[in-house]
Scaffold this motif. Structure first.
Motif, PDB file in Angstrom:
ATOM      1  N   ASN A 137      35.787 -31.094  -1.622  1.00  0.00           N
ATOM      2  CA  ASN A 137      34.940 -31.362  -0.459  1.00  0.00           C
ATOM      3  C   ASN A 137      33.551 -30.759  -0.617  1.00  0.00           C
ATOM      4  OD1 ASN A 137      37.199 -32.484   0.822  1.00  0.00           O
ATOM      5  ND2 ASN A 137      37.770 -30.519   1.719  1.00  0.00           N
ATOM      6  N   GLY A 185      39.736 -28.053  -0.402  1.00  0.00           N
ATOM      7  CA  GLY A 185      40.410 -29.200   0.187  1.00  0.00           C
ATOM      8  C   GLY A 185      41.820 -28.857   0.619  1.00  0.00           C
ATOM      9  N   PHE A 187      29.568 -35.388   5.059  1.00  0.00           N
ATOM     10  CA  PHE A 187      30.675 -34.730   4.373  1.00  0.00           C
ATOM     11  C   PHE A 187      31.194 -35.679   3.305  1.00  0.00           C
ATOM     12  CE2 PHE A 187      34.726 -33.072   3.600  1.00  0.00           C
ATOM     13  CZ  PHE A 187      35.719 -33.928   4.046  1.00  0.00           C
ATOM     14  N   PHE A 199      31.315 -26.425  13.002  1.00  0.00           N
ATOM     15  CA  PHE A 199      30.954 -25.065  13.387  1.00  0.00           C
ATOM     16  C   PHE A 199      30.537 -24.977  14.849  1.00  0.00           C
ATOM     17  CE2 PHE A 199      30.739 -22.398   9.597  1.00  0.00           C
ATOM     18  CZ  PHE A 199      30.992 -23.342   8.621  1.00  0.00           C
ATOM     19  N   GLY A 200      30.693 -23.763  15.387  1.00  0.00           N
ATOM     20  CA  GLY A 200      30.108 -23.451  16.682  1.00  0.00           C
ATOM     21  C   GLY A 200      28.668 -23.027  16.514  1.00  0.00           C
ATOM     22  N   GLN A 216      29.561 -30.339  18.690  1.00  0.00           N
ATOM     23  CA  GLN A 216      30.125 -29.124  18.156  1.00  0.00           C
ATOM     24  C   GLN A 216      31.456 -28.829  18.785  1.00  0.00           C
ATOM     25  OE1 GLN A 216      26.181 -27.548  18.447  1.00  0.00           O
ATOM     26  NE2 GLN A 216      26.532 -26.286  16.671  1.00  0.00           N
ATOM     27  N   TYR A 241      33.118 -17.091   9.826  1.00  0.00           N
ATOM     28  CA  TYR A 241      32.093 -16.877   8.817  1.00  0.00           C
ATOM     29  C   TYR A 241      31.077 -15.864   9.326  1.00  0.00           C
ATOM     30  CZ  TYR A 241      33.711 -21.077   6.427  1.00  0.00           C
ATOM     31  OH  TYR A 241      34.472 -22.002   5.747  1.00  0.00           O
ATOM     32  N   LEU A 271      25.152 -24.617  13.350  1.00  0.00           N
ATOM     33  CA  LEU A 271      25.224 -25.535  12.212  1.00  0.00           C
ATOM     34  C   LEU A 271      25.736 -26.884  12.696  1.00  0.00           C
ATOM     35  CD1 LEU A 271      25.424 -22.684  10.736  1.00  0.00           C
ATOM     36  CD2 LEU A 271      26.613 -23.945   8.943  1.00  0.00           C
ATOM     37  N   ARG A 272      25.008 -27.909  12.349  1.00  0.00           N
ATOM     38  CA  ARG A 272      25.442 -29.260  12.693  1.00  0.00           C
ATOM     39  C   ARG A 272      25.686 -30.044  11.408  1.00  0.00           C
ATOM     40  NH1 ARG A 272      20.882 -31.456  16.515  1.00  0.00           N
ATOM     41  NH2 ARG A 272      19.600 -30.180  15.117  1.00  0.00           N
ATOM     42  N   LEU A 273      26.815 -30.722  11.381  1.00  0.00           N
ATOM     43  CA  LEU A 273      27.228 -31.440  10.179  1.00  0.00           C
ATOM     44  C   LEU A 273      26.472 -32.758  10.070  1.00  0.00           C
ATOM     45  CD1 LEU A 273      29.206 -31.585   7.762  1.00  0.00           C
ATOM     46  CD2 LEU A 273      30.820 -32.719   9.312  1.00  0.00           C
ATOM     47  N   LEU A 285      21.838 -26.433   4.723  1.00  0.00           N
ATOM     48  CA  LEU A 285      22.873 -25.665   4.036  1.00  0.00           C
ATOM     49  C   LEU A 285      23.903 -26.605   3.425  1.00  0.00           C
ATOM     50  CD1 LEU A 285      23.385 -22.938   6.766  1.00  0.00           C
ATOM     51  CD2 LEU A 285      22.440 -22.541   4.505  1.00  0.00           C
ATOM     52  N   LEU A 321      26.077 -18.795   4.622  1.00  0.00           N
ATOM     53  CA  LEU A 321      27.240 -18.230   5.291  1.00  0.00           C
ATOM     54  C   LEU A 321      28.267 -17.739   4.286  1.00  0.00           C
ATOM     55  CD1 LEU A 321      25.909 -20.201   7.457  1.00  0.00           C
ATOM     56  CD2 LEU A 321      28.187 -20.245   8.485  1.00  0.00           C
ATOM     57  N   GLU A 368      38.856 -33.807   6.478  1.00  0.00           N
ATOM     58  CA  GLU A 368      38.711 -32.370   6.259  1.00  0.00           C
ATOM     59  C   GLU A 368      37.335 -31.876   6.661  1.00  0.00           C
ATOM     60  OE1 GLU A 368      41.704 -32.152   2.496  1.00  0.00           O
ATOM     61  OE2 GLU A 368      40.489 -30.412   3.018  1.00  0.00           O
ATOM     62  N   LYS A 369      36.766 -32.556   7.619  1.00  0.00           N
ATOM     63  CA  LYS A 369      35.496 -32.077   8.155  1.00  0.00           C
ATOM     64  C   LYS A 369      35.644 -30.653   8.651  1.00  0.00           C
ATOM     65  CE  LYS A 369      33.571 -36.335  10.022  1.00  0.00           C
ATOM     66  NZ  LYS A 369      33.182 -37.031  11.254  1.00  0.00           N
ATOM     67  N   LEU A 370      34.569 -29.898   8.507  1.00  0.00           N
ATOM     68  CA  LEU A 370      34.539 -28.529   8.994  1.00  0.00           C
ATOM     69  C   LEU A 370      33.415 -28.449  10.016  1.00  0.00           C
ATOM     70  CD1 LEU A 370      35.844 -25.772   8.535  1.00  0.00           C
ATOM     71  CD2 LEU A 370      34.131 -25.352   6.763  1.00  0.00           C
ATOM     72  N   HIS A 395      32.382 -16.889   3.967  1.00  0.00           N
ATOM     73  CA  HIS A 395      33.689 -17.069   4.588  1.00  0.00           C
ATOM     74  C   HIS A 395      34.391 -15.718   4.737  1.00  0.00           C
ATOM     75  CE1 HIS A 395      38.097 -18.006   4.309  1.00  0.00           C
ATOM     76  NE2 HIS A 395      37.727 -18.745   5.326  1.00  0.00           N
ATOM     77  N   GLU A 414      31.659 -39.271   4.628  1.00  0.00           N
ATOM     78  CA  GLU A 414      31.877 -39.509   6.058  1.00  0.00           C
ATOM     79  C   GLU A 414      30.659 -39.004   6.806  1.00  0.00           C
ATOM     80  OE1 GLU A 414      36.582 -38.446   6.522  1.00  0.00           O
ATOM     81  OE2 GLU A 414      35.288 -38.044   8.239  1.00  0.00           O
ATOM     82  N   LYS A 415      30.299 -39.690   7.834  1.00  0.00           N
ATOM     83  CA  LYS A 415      29.191 -39.222   8.671  1.00  0.00           C
ATOM     84  C   LYS A 415      29.638 -38.009   9.477  1.00  0.00           C
ATOM     85  CE  LYS A 415      26.982 -43.717   9.237  1.00  0.00           C
ATOM     86  NZ  LYS A 415      26.581 -44.780  10.185  1.00  0.00           N
ATOM     87  N   GLY A 416      28.687 -37.119   9.655  1.00  0.00           N
ATOM     88  CA  GLY A 416      28.915 -35.995  10.534  1.00  0.00           C
ATOM     89  C   GLY A 416      28.393 -36.306  11.918  1.00  0.00           C
ATOM     90  N   ALA A 461      35.088 -22.470   3.090  1.00  0.00           N
ATOM     91  CA  ALA A 461      33.997 -23.111   2.367  1.00  0.00           C
ATOM     92  C   ALA A 461      33.062 -22.070   1.780  1.00  0.00           C
ATOM     93  CB  ALA A 461      33.225 -24.036   3.313  1.00  0.00           C
ATOM     94  N   PHE A 516      29.127 -21.425   0.629  1.00  0.00           N
ATOM     95  CA  PHE A 516      27.816 -21.951   0.977  1.00  0.00           C
ATOM     96  C   PHE A 516      26.763 -21.615  -0.074  1.00  0.00           C
ATOM     97  CE2 PHE A 516      27.660 -23.721   5.267  1.00  0.00           C
ATOM     98  CZ  PHE A 516      28.962 -23.475   5.681  1.00  0.00           C
ATOM     99  N   GLY A 517      25.802 -22.508  -0.201  1.00  0.00           N
ATOM    100  CA  GLY A 517      24.597 -22.214  -0.954  1.00  0.00           C
ATOM    101  C   GLY A 517      23.677 -21.329  -0.138  1.00  0.00           C
ATOM    102  N   PHE A 535      29.712 -30.519   1.735  1.00  0.00           N
ATOM    103  CA  PHE A 535      29.150 -30.708   3.078  1.00  0.00           C
ATOM    104  C   PHE A 535      27.641 -30.459   3.060  1.00  0.00           C
ATOM    105  CE2 PHE A 535      33.348 -30.096   5.120  1.00  0.00           C
ATOM    106  CZ  PHE A 535      34.009 -29.334   4.166  1.00  0.00           C
ATOM    107  N   GLN A 580      38.411 -21.009  11.087  1.00  0.00           N
ATOM    108  CA  GLN A 580      37.820 -20.101  10.114  1.00  0.00           C
ATOM    109  C   GLN A 580      36.688 -19.318  10.767  1.00  0.00           C
ATOM    110  OE1 GLN A 580      36.787 -22.370   6.559  1.00  0.00           O
ATOM    111  NE2 GLN A 580      38.363 -23.876   7.063  1.00  0.00           N
ATOM    112  N   TYR A 625      24.836 -29.418   6.059  1.00  0.00           N
ATOM    113  CA  TYR A 625      24.569 -29.034   7.443  1.00  0.00           C
ATOM    114  C   TYR A 625      23.074 -28.764   7.600  1.00  0.00           C
ATOM    115  CZ  TYR A 625      29.581 -27.888   7.718  1.00  0.00           C
ATOM    116  OH  TYR A 625      30.958 -27.936   7.700  1.00  0.00           O
TER     117      TYR A 625
END
Lengths: 113, 112
Positions: free
Chosen positions: A31, A96, A48, B102-103, B2, B35, A43-45, A90, B43, B98-100, B45, A56-58, A102, A104-105, A33, B33, A35
């Protein structure tokens, strides 16, 4: 250690430019992502991907597209940059199957002028 | 939209005290999860708890999950100034994807 590398730390682009943000992970994660992070919004997706060429659209895909031609690389494309796309972007990857969190960079701070 | 919402949005405590952060979410999950994000960085984990688990520990961290109330809490014991950061909960959604999600995060300040 897992490494997620984003191609730029800071980027300044002009309105209307096509912008590519690159992300590479070195742990064979399924997986990936993208954001964006804005003050007060968390953080808004955006998009993905769960496999090569699969996406897939976030929650906020408008104005963005993505490409995943190889498992390790996930690119975010701003088709025609606008000032409201100024943000911190991000990238993240995960193994998976809900097996791990996850990674992150370091983020790319994009300014569109 | 969210999924998770952290509460409180900001918390300031003294070093050595415990910090408790709460997260509420809306839909069914596979896992939840937590973070941490230090200023201006990506971030990190901290801990993952599956939907069939009720409590999990990792060092000074304790996470609980109540799926009937759709809520989770993160407890940091014996806090340190280095724990100062933003904390986010994220939900791995049920149903194949498997979308993640966040708040909005919450800011913890630990004063020396």
């Amino acid at each position: 250690d897992v490494k997620v590398t984003q191609s730029s730390r800071y980027l300044v682009k002009r309105t209307g430019e096509k912008v590519f943000l690159e992300c590479v992970q070195d742990m064979d994660h399924e997986n990936m992502f993208w954001y964006r992070q804005d003050p007060g919004l968390g953080l808004r997706l955006i998009y993905f991907s769960y496999d090569v060429k699969m996406k897939e659209k976030g929650d906020i895909p408008e104005g963005y597209s993505v490409s995943r031609e190889k498992k390790e690389r996930f690119s975010l494309i701003l088709e025609s940059a606008s000032t409201n796309q100024t943000s911190m972007y991000l990238c993240a990857s995960s193994l998976g199957r809900g097996l791990s969190g996850a990674f992150f960079g370091q983020g790319t701070r994009l300014t569109v002028v | 939209s969210q999924q998770g919402e952290e509460d409180p949005q900001a918390l300031s405590i003294q070093e050595g005290e415990n910090a408790t952060m709460n997260c509420s979410y809306k839909t069914s999950i596979n896992n939840l999860q937590w973070y941490r994000q230090n200023s201006g960085r990506g971030l990190v984990h901290l801990i993952l708890i599956r939907s069939n688990e009720r409590e999990k520990h990792s060092g000074r961290l304790r996470v609980t999950l109540d799926t009937s109330k759709k809520s989770s809490s993160l407890l940091i014991t014996a806090s340190r100034a280095a724990d100062t950061a933003s904390y986010f909960c994220a939900t791995g959604l049920q149903g194949g994807s498997e979308k993640l999600v966040f708040g909005k995060g919450m800011k913890l300040t630990v004063n020396p």
